[in-house]
Write a protein that holds these residues in place. Structure first.
Motif, mmCIF file in Angstrom:
data_model
loop_
_atom_site.group_PDB
_atom_site.id
_atom_site.type_symbol
_atom_site.label_atom_id
_atom_site.label_comp_id
_atom_site.label_asym_id
_atom_site.label_seq_id
_atom_site.Cartn_x
_atom_site.Cartn_y
_atom_site.Cartn_z
ATOM 1 N N LEU A 91 0.829 -1.192 0.000
ATOM 2 C CA LEU A 91 0.000 0.000 0.000
ATOM 3 C C LEU A 91 0.867 1.247 0.000
ATOM 4 N N ARG A 92 0.305 2.324 -0.535
ATOM 5 C CA ARG A 92 0.975 3.612 -0.431
ATOM 6 C C ARG A 92 0.903 4.108 1.007
ATOM 7 N N GLU A 93 1.739 5.066 1.319
ATOM 8 C CA GLU A 93 1.839 5.545 2.697
ATOM 9 C C GLU A 93 0.490 6.056 3.202
ATOM 10 N N ARG A 94 -0.219 6.824 2.392
ATOM 11 C CA ARG A 94 -1.520 7.361 2.814
ATOM 12 C C ARG A 94 -2.519 6.242 3.045
ATOM 13 N N GLN A 95 -2.526 5.241 2.174
ATOM 14 C CA GLN A 95 -3.447 4.124 2.337
ATOM 15 C C GLN A 95 -3.157 3.370 3.630
ATOM 16 N N THR A 96 -1.883 3.151 3.896
ATOM 17 C CA THR A 96 -1.509 2.454 5.120
ATOM 18 C C THR A 96 -1.991 3.217 6.347
ATOM 19 N N ALA A 97 -1.827 4.532 6.342
ATOM 20 C CA ALA A 97 -2.251 5.346 7.474
ATOM 21 C C ALA A 97 -3.769 5.275 7.659
ATOM 22 N N LEU A 98 -4.508 5.336 6.551
ATOM 23 C CA LEU A 98 -5.970 5.296 6.642
ATOM 24 C C LEU A 98 -6.463 3.924 7.103
ATOM 25 N N MET A 99 -5.778 2.871 6.711
ATOM 26 C CA MET A 99 -6.162 1.539 7.170
ATOM 27 C C MET A 99 -5.976 1.408 8.676
ATOM 28 N N GLN A 100 -5.066 2.184 9.227
ATOM 29 C CA GLN A 100 -4.804 2.135 10.665
ATOM 30 C C GLN A 100 -5.673 3.099 11.460
ATOM 31 N N THR A 101 -6.156 4.156 10.811
ATOM 32 C CA THR A 101 -6.908 5.183 11.537
ATOM 33 C C THR A 101 -8.388 5.227 11.186
ATOM 34 N N PRO B 97 -10.687 1.378 11.362
ATOM 35 C CA PRO B 97 -11.261 0.956 12.640
ATOM 36 C C PRO B 97 -12.534 1.698 13.026
ATOM 37 N N ARG B 98 -12.703 2.922 12.544
ATOM 38 C CA ARG B 98 -13.911 3.690 12.865
ATOM 39 C C ARG B 98 -15.092 3.268 11.988
ATOM 40 N N LEU B 99 -14.778 2.758 10.796
ATOM 41 C CA LEU B 99 -15.831 2.362 9.861
ATOM 42 C C LEU B 99 -16.173 0.875 9.943
ATOM 43 N N LYS B 100 -15.270 0.111 10.515
ATOM 44 C CA LYS B 100 -15.431 -1.344 10.528
ATOM 45 C C LYS B 100 -16.516 -1.785 11.512
ATOM 46 N N VAL B 101 -17.323 -2.729 11.085
ATOM 47 C CA VAL B 101 -18.302 -3.355 11.976
ATOM 48 C C VAL B 101 -17.539 -4.231 12.965
ATOM 49 N N ASP B 102 -17.758 -4.004 14.242
ATOM 50 C CA ASP B 102 -17.034 -4.712 15.289
ATOM 51 C C ASP B 102 -17.819 -5.942 15.722
ATOM 52 N N VAL C 252 -11.497 2.662 1.590
ATOM 53 C CA VAL C 252 -11.247 3.518 2.752
ATOM 54 C C VAL C 252 -10.737 4.879 2.298
ATOM 55 N N ALA C 253 -9.832 4.908 1.309
ATOM 56 C CA ALA C 253 -9.329 6.180 0.799
ATOM 57 C C ALA C 253 -10.456 7.001 0.168
ATOM 58 N N ALA C 254 -11.345 6.330 -0.558
ATOM 59 C CA ALA C 254 -12.470 7.040 -1.169
ATOM 60 C C ALA C 254 -13.397 7.623 -0.107
ATOM 61 N N LEU C 255 -13.618 6.889 0.971
ATOM 62 C CA LEU C 255 -14.488 7.379 2.041
ATOM 63 C C LEU C 255 -13.817 8.469 2.868
ATOM 64 N N ASP C 256 -12.517 8.514 2.842
ATOM 65 C CA ASP C 256 -11.812 9.638 3.476
ATOM 66 C C ASP C 256 -12.018 10.909 2.678
ATOM 67 N N GLU C 257 -12.003 10.789 1.356
ATOM 68 C CA GLU C 257 -12.168 11.955 0.486
ATOM 69 C C GLU C 257 -13.627 12.394 0.409
ATOM 70 N N ALA C 258 -14.536 11.453 0.422
ATOM 71 C CA ALA C 258 -15.971 11.766 0.318
ATOM 72 C C ALA C 258 -16.721 10.900 1.331
ATOM 73 N N PRO C 259 -16.765 11.308 2.587
ATOM 74 C CA PRO C 259 -17.386 10.488 3.632
ATOM 75 C C PRO C 259 -18.863 10.204 3.348
ATOM 76 N N LEU C 260 -19.285 9.000 3.709
ATOM 77 C CA LEU C 260 -20.678 8.592 3.567
ATOM 78 C C LEU C 260 -21.150 8.056 4.908
#
Length: 228
Positions: A18-28, A31-36, A94-102
């Motif tokens: 993954l690119r650096e930004r993708q890696t960061a978003l997967m870590q941050t 977890p907020r969007l994932k069904v627990d 995840v990157a798309a939802l960071d740019e355009a949250p739903l």
């Protein structure tokens, strides 16, 4: 005999780094969007969403997320849970939802069977399964997600009258799915003519994989079933 309650229905989970930004978003963000599923399932599945939604749909194996994100943006009053165990595909979503949250989108990055076992009974209004891995070699057919155990899972979580939509460009998997759905007493095929399974549901945004398949000369089929 294969136990379809365990084992992989998907191939490798990691591809290119993954690119650096993708890696960061997967870590941050993930977890907020994932069904627990470590938490108890909610009494009302709609409470999983920040938006006020009237219904909940699943998309199992969303690939790059094109259809999932399009539908969630098009239908803000419908909650969508997107499932994708492949890391690169999830990272794109995840990157798309960071740019355009739903506010009506949630994610799950593991085996769909685990999520289906966690969801409350009769809680889902519809399911998409678009272009799943066909496992074309006969010795691998046991890995196809459409099987009696997973159809029981779908039937349990879907509301009576809920819709299951399946698309594939692989004739053997289309035939496989039709046979398994026919043999399951809890679903009925809604096609009334050949046009119904040759034509996508409308409106239809398509997927990146579908575009590639058509470009390579394969013909997609679109199957729609109702949960009895």
């Amino acid at each position: 005999m294969t136990d379809h309650r365990e084992g992989s229905f998907f191939g490798r989970r990691k591809g290119k780094p993954l690119r650096e930004r993708q890696t960061a978003l997967m870590q941050t963000l993930l977890p907020r969007l994932k069904v627990d599923i470590a938490a108890p399932p909610p009494a009302d599945l709609k409470s999983l969403f920040a938006a006020d939604v009237a219904a909940v749909w699943l998309e199992v194996g969303f690939g790059g997320g094109e259809h999932f994100l399009h539908e969630a943006a098009r239908l803000p009053d419908i909650g969508f849970i997107g499932v994708e165990p492949f890391v690169s595909g999830m990272a794109k979503a995840v990157a798309a939802l960071d740019e355009a949250p739903l506010a009506n989108a949630r994610l799950f990055d593991d085996d769909a069977g685990k999520l289906l076992d966690w969801l409350p009974a009769s809680s889902v209004d519809g399911v998409y399964q678009l272009y799943p891995d066909p496992w074309p070699k006969k010795r691998h057919w046991k890995r196809r997600f459409i099987n009696p155990v997973n159809l029981d899972r779908y039937h349990r979580v879907m509301k009576p009258g809920a819709i299951f939509r399946f698309a594939s460009d692989i004739d053997t998997y289309v035939d496989w799915t039709l046979r398994h759905m026919r043999d399951h007493p809890g679903f009925e095929w809604l096609a009334e003519s050949a046009a119904d399974w040759k034509t996508p549901w409308q409106p239809w945004s398509g997927t990146r994989y579908e575009e590639k398949a058509v470009g390579e000369g394969r013909v997609p089929r679109y199957l729609e079933f109702r949960r009895i």
